[in-house]
Design a protein around this motif. Sequence first.
Motif, short mmCIF file in Angstrom:
data_model
loop_
_atom_site.label_atom_id
_atom_site.label_comp_id
_atom_site.label_asym_id
_atom_site.label_seq_id
_atom_site.Cartn_x
_atom_site.Cartn_y
_atom_site.Cartn_z
N SER A 25 0.83 -1.22 0.00
CA SER A 25 0.00 0.00 0.00
C SER A 25 0.86 1.26 0.00
CB SER A 25 -0.90 0.08 1.22
OG SER A 25 -1.25 -1.16 1.70
N LYS A 28 0.73 3.12 -3.09
CA LYS A 28 -0.51 3.85 -3.40
C LYS A 28 -0.38 5.28 -2.88
CE LYS A 28 -3.09 -0.44 -2.90
NZ LYS A 28 -4.04 -1.20 -2.07
N LYS A 221 -9.68 5.75 1.41
CA LYS A 221 -10.03 4.67 0.48
C LYS A 221 -11.54 4.57 0.36
CE LYS A 221 -8.67 0.31 1.44
NZ LYS A 221 -7.46 -0.47 1.25
N SER A 250 -2.81 0.19 -7.36
CA SER A 250 -4.08 -0.40 -6.92
C SER A 250 -4.63 -1.20 -8.09
CB SER A 250 -5.05 0.71 -6.51
OG SER A 250 -6.35 0.20 -6.34
#
Length: 385
Positions: A25, A28, A221, A250
């Motif tokens: 993550s 991201k 998110k 993602s």
Amino acid sequence: MGKSSKDKRDAYYRLAKEQGWRARSAFKLLQLDEEFNLFENVTRVVDLCAAPGSWSQVLSRVLIKNEKFGRCAWEDREAQFRQRMLNLIPSASSQEDSQQETKQDVGMANTQDETTARPDVKIVSIDLQPISPLPGVITLRADITHPATVPLLLKALDPSYDPETSTNQQAQHPVDLVISDGAPDVTGLHDLDIYVQSQLLFAALNLALCVLKPGGKFVAKIFRGRNVDLLYAQLKVFFEKVHVAKPRSSRASSVEAFIVCINFQPPEGFKASLEEPLGVGSRLAELQEQQQDPISQAEPSKADDDGITEVILEDLSGSDNKNRWIAPFIACGDLSAFDSDASYKLAAGHVSLPPVQPPTAPPYKRAIELRRQNGGAYGKPVVAK
Ligand SMILES: C[S@@+](CC[C@H](N)C(=O)[O-])C[C@H]1O[C@@H](n2cnc3c(N)ncnc32)[C@H](O)[C@@H]1O
């Protein structure tokens, strides 16, 4: 990070371990920052749903250690990684580097590290799960949907805050950026997952409204489902600009995306409330009523000063059109970046690196214990004949 065979071939999963990130993550957030310059002039940040802590690692490395993860640095690292992918065996030095960093991250105290801390920077991270210590990051184990978490957060941000005497819920030293990567345990029941995710999002927004300063940013998110345009319109009540962004790291196959809300502008007289949180009752609808219709405010297909084109759909059906708004969609991350849906081939000699941060209290631990106690009586794998 899981260890399914797909994950093992996922470039970001491997790249995260190469670079010492606790989860993929991290990319991201880095790719969102690349597009929106999230960390510019930011000193006080709240990271919600932060475990195992890769977003907090990014915050710590960018804001405390002043590391640069701009496009150049990213491309450099990626080029090196591509080279190693071609050779298909991680170099000993890169492995040592990432292990070294992990040791540093894990070994640091739970509060500001004297040698590296920038006294003006404050980072508070919250999760239901424990988060292993990170330099300069205050970690709280709490439920973001519980009202008791707000005073906890305010106290962490401002030790002089006293919930008994303070009539003002706002922090004395408000926050520049609130980020939330919250996700429930996905059930696979699409509507239920989207509903639970939206409750997490409202909780994150509520917390953000209690601590953000005017002009602040909120990134969270979302799962893009039916009626997500209602959500965008609601966010538009509080922020000047609302974008929906999909970082390249993602998976395109996932409904996951991120709302990036810029320039917090609380409506006149608005006070964040624990007693009447957003998403319950008619409070948001009333605020929307007070505001002009966001659709009529925005001019269709007009490029704003970031060069981002806002596309407003004219033909939204239903009587609640005025409560709907389509946020501009932005794919971010360099086009040359790895494709998170692709599987990259690994050679026979490939050496898999250990996880940077093994889970501290994974929910499956209890299930394994129970299975052991029951002599493997339930959950036994079915062997195909
Ligand atoms: C996708 S993970 C976050 C990954 C994190 N951003 C990182 O970079 O390491 C989602 C997290 O949401 C947390 N979470 C889910 N519901 C929560 C709640 N009600 N309060 C706090 N955390 C929650 C989970 O414990 C999980 O750690």
